[in-house]
Design an enzyme around this catalytic site. Structure first.
Site, PDB file in Angstrom:
ATOM      1  N   ASP A 112      74.382  35.565  18.750  1.00  0.00           N
ATOM      2  CA  ASP A 112      73.487  36.513  17.925  1.00  0.00           C
ATOM      3  C   ASP A 112      72.268  36.305  18.223  1.00  0.00           C
ATOM      4  OD1 ASP A 112      73.352  38.350  15.702  1.00  0.00           O
ATOM      5  OD2 ASP A 112      75.135  37.435  14.898  1.00  0.00           O
ATOM      6  N   HIS A 336      81.187  39.944   8.824  1.00  0.00           N
ATOM      7  CA  HIS A 336      80.592  39.051   7.908  1.00  0.00           C
ATOM      8  C   HIS A 336      80.127  39.829   6.856  1.00  0.00           C
ATOM      9  CE1 HIS A 336      77.644  39.655  10.681  1.00  0.00           C
ATOM     10  NE2 HIS A 336      76.499  39.176   9.690  1.00  0.00           N
ATOM     11  N   ASP A 337      79.710  41.057   6.880  1.00  0.00           N
ATOM     12  CA  ASP A 337      78.832  41.652   6.015  1.00  0.00           C
ATOM     13  C   ASP A 337      79.688  42.771   5.123  1.00  0.00           C
ATOM     14  OD1 ASP A 337      76.512  40.867   6.920  1.00  0.00           O
ATOM     15  OD2 ASP A 337      76.238  42.341   8.422  1.00  0.00           O
TER      16      ASP A 337
HETATM   17  C1  NOJ Z   1      72.601  42.174   9.752  1.00  0.00           C
HETATM   18  C2  NOJ Z   1      73.594  40.987   9.668  1.00  0.00           C
HETATM   19  O1  NOJ Z   1      74.855  41.311  10.049  1.00  0.00           O
HETATM   20  C3  NOJ Z   1      73.440  40.488   8.145  1.00  0.00           C
HETATM   21  O2  NOJ Z   1      74.439  39.548   7.901  1.00  0.00           O
HETATM   22  C4  NOJ Z   1      71.834  40.147   8.063  1.00  0.00           C
HETATM   23  O3  NOJ Z   1      71.793  39.692   6.724  1.00  0.00           O
HETATM   24  C5  NOJ Z   1      70.846  41.262   8.419  1.00  0.00           C
HETATM   25  N1  NOJ Z   1      71.303  41.663   9.325  1.00  0.00           N
HETATM   26  C6  NOJ Z   1      69.658  40.753   8.372  1.00  0.00           C
HETATM   27  O4  NOJ Z   1      69.322  39.807   9.485  1.00  0.00           O
END
Ligand code: NOJ
Length: 557
Positions: A112, A336-337
């Protein structure tokens, strides 16, 4: 089904296109130190689950969400040092071993790249807030107050708001200015117009590439650049502070493609590398426009579609119209989001059947699939009430800020039915999924009818069938509501996918020209005798049943 032999890491130019990427959330994969949090050794020790052994899933790459030192306000997306590994996850040597072991199994490694913002304890920010002169003076977006309010407090430079709720500016008493942050106040945004940012970030990227990393997933990449004059966004009607603005000036700037090309050139210095950008708050048209050779973009069209043939067909048509035949999309159903798809789509549906049907979409549509850990078992989301939330925006949810608690999609990977699921020997950092005792890798490995067995068979078929991993796509219009069908083809390989997304058994009829071809029902979701197409063009599909048919002539080649 037989697994292909162990492959050496090949530098072939198209793995980013034809391969399947497996997303690992390192905190949640496997804990070898007994602290309840997953670590790098845990990942290395489970690589055989992914590739290199006869019982492996058979994927081509892993993407690790952030593994760098971080105070953890956004669970690793607030990075305090880009060049090393967080001791929470292990040592530098653990990382190098992970890369070597992955490569030995033919797995690429994607890291990442979180460079829209750093942590507020990163040394660049500490230096930048201390002095308006020197090499770090313009490393972040600083602004003078637009005035003072009635109580004498400084007013932010413009109207930008944070995506994580509240204002987009934080007053810094040390520097006597505001700094801008798209996410938490502990995540100040970098100034990408500062040459020092470019120099330091590209040096950092080269460092990871030199350690063998094969690509980067670029976090919120379309927000890197902001309006140089920091103009306020126009306002509009909307349900939240974020949607009440038209985000003209805090993302998607006209010079973004040039910056991306610069970053791409760095990645291209080492052959066979790729990037995938996470589109932030944008539609599929923008995702398509920003995608390029060896640069994929996540769009969330399919993830946001409802589970019905009609909704999915509309989403697929929008996607295909946006990308056209020459650009290559990604296929993402969970991450994961977002809520895991078996929970998001699964109300009242058989979980295993839904997981298998969705696997067919994930692995046979046109585009590079990103498989989220646990998806291959049909792992559901966990329930974490907001008062127990670890996810920071969930903790600040309120009347003007609705937020989905992302903890729910981040449960530890269930490896066995033992207490702790063999994820950890102590208390896991998040609760295990409710059915971990029965829905786990060991149990599903032993069961030829499991979701895992189906994923493995489908991945093997995908690998063996050029139409499925590289072919052009055409949706097949169906008269029967509930049925989704599409074709894939290359010059010498053809496949047809027919799926019943509904809750009832159905008979669908395919057009006579399709029915006239000779199809082999190579794999079905409902057992070892998948339904075929009758000469009349009819095919019977049970609820949530899907079948992948391969043209016999092509199959034989
Ligand atoms: C996107 C990421 O997938 C997420 O998990 C994160 O909170 C935000 N970007 C901020 O970096």
């Amino acid at each position: 089904m037989m697994q292909p032999p162990v492959r050496q890491s090949d530098e072939g130019p198209t793995w980013w296109k034809t391969g399947v990427v497996y997303q690992i959330y390192p905190r949640s994969f496997a804990d070898t130190t007994g602290d309840g949090v997953g670590d790098l050794e845990g990942i290395t020790s489970h690589l055989d689950h992914l590739s290199g052994s006869p019982s492996s899933l058979g994927v081509d790459a892993i993407w690790l969400t952030p593994i760098y030192p971080s105070p953890g306000h956004d669970l690793g997306y607030d990075i305090s040092d880009y060049a090393s590994v967080d001791p929470l996850f292990g040592t530098e040597a653990n990382f190098d071993r992970l890369v070597a072991e992955a490569h030995r199994r033919g797995l690429k490694v994607i890291l990442d790249l979180v460079v829209n913002h750093t942590s507020d304890v990163h040394s660049w920010f500490t230096a930048s807030r201390r002095s308006r002169a020197g090499p770090y003076a313009n490393r972040y977006l600083w602004g003078d107050p637009a005035g003072t309010d009635r109580s004498g407090r400084p007013i932010p430079p413009n109207n930008w708001v944070s995506f994580f709720g509240g204002p987009g500016w934080e007053w810094d008493p040390i520097r006597g200015q505001f700094y801008e942050h798209t996410f938490l106040e502990q995540q100040p945004d970098l100034n990408w117009r500062d040459p020092g940012t470019r120099a330091d970030v590209t040096a950092m990227m080269r460092g990871w590439l030199a350690r063998g990393v094969d690509g980067f997933r670029m976090d919120v990449f379309n927000a890197f650049l902001k309006d140089p004059e920091l103009r306020s966004n126009p306002v509009r009607r909307g349900r939240s502070a974020w949607t009440r603005q038209l985000h003209l000036h805090d993302k998607d700037q006209p010079d973004l493609p040039a910056l991306l090309a610069e970053l791409r050139a760095v990645v291209d210095e080492a052959p066979g590398r790729m990037t995938v950008g996470e589109l932030f708050d944008g539609d599929v048209g923008r995702a398509a426009r920003l995608s390029a050779e060896r640069h994929l973009v996540f769009d969330f069209e399919l993830l946001q579609a409802g589970w019905s043939a009609a909704a999915m067909s509309r989403a697929l048509d929008r996607r295909e119209a946006a990308y056209g035949p020459d650009r290559w999309p990604t296929v993402v159903l969970s991450n994961h989001d977002q809520p895991r798809y078996v929970s998001r789509w699964g109300t009242g549906l058989d979980r295993d059947a839904l997981a298998r049907a969705a696997a067919v979409l994930l692995l046979t549509l046109r585009g590079t699939p990103f498989l989220y850990y646990g998806e291959e078992l049909g792992v559901p989301g966990i329930v974490v009430p907001n008062e127990d939330a670890i996810d920071p925006p969930a903790r600040r949810a309120g009347p003007d800020f609705a937020w989905w608690n992302r903890d729910q999609a981040r449960a530890p990977m269930p490896w066995t039915g033992d207490p702790g699921a063999s994820f950890t020997t102590s208390r896991p950092w998040l609760p295990l999924s409710p059915d971990a005792a029965t829905r786990n890798v060991a149990a599903q490995r032993a069961d030829p009818r499991s979701v895992l067995a189906f994923y493995r068979a489908l991945l093997a078929l995908r690998r063996a069938t050029p139409a499925l991993h590289a072919g052009a796509y055409a949706r097949v219009a169906m008269r029967t509501p509930g049925i989704l069908a599409f074709r894939r083809r290359t010059a010498d390989s053809r496949a047809l996918v027919v799926l019943n997304l509904g809750r009832r058994d159905l008979t669908a009829t395919l057009a006579s020209d399709i029915a006239a071809e000779t199809w082999d029902p190579a794999l079905g979701t409902h057992g070892s005798s998948p339904p075929g197409i009758a000469r009349s063009g009819r095919i019977n599909l049970r609820a949530l049943e899907g079948v992948v048919l391969v043209a016999l002539d092509a199959h034989a080649r």
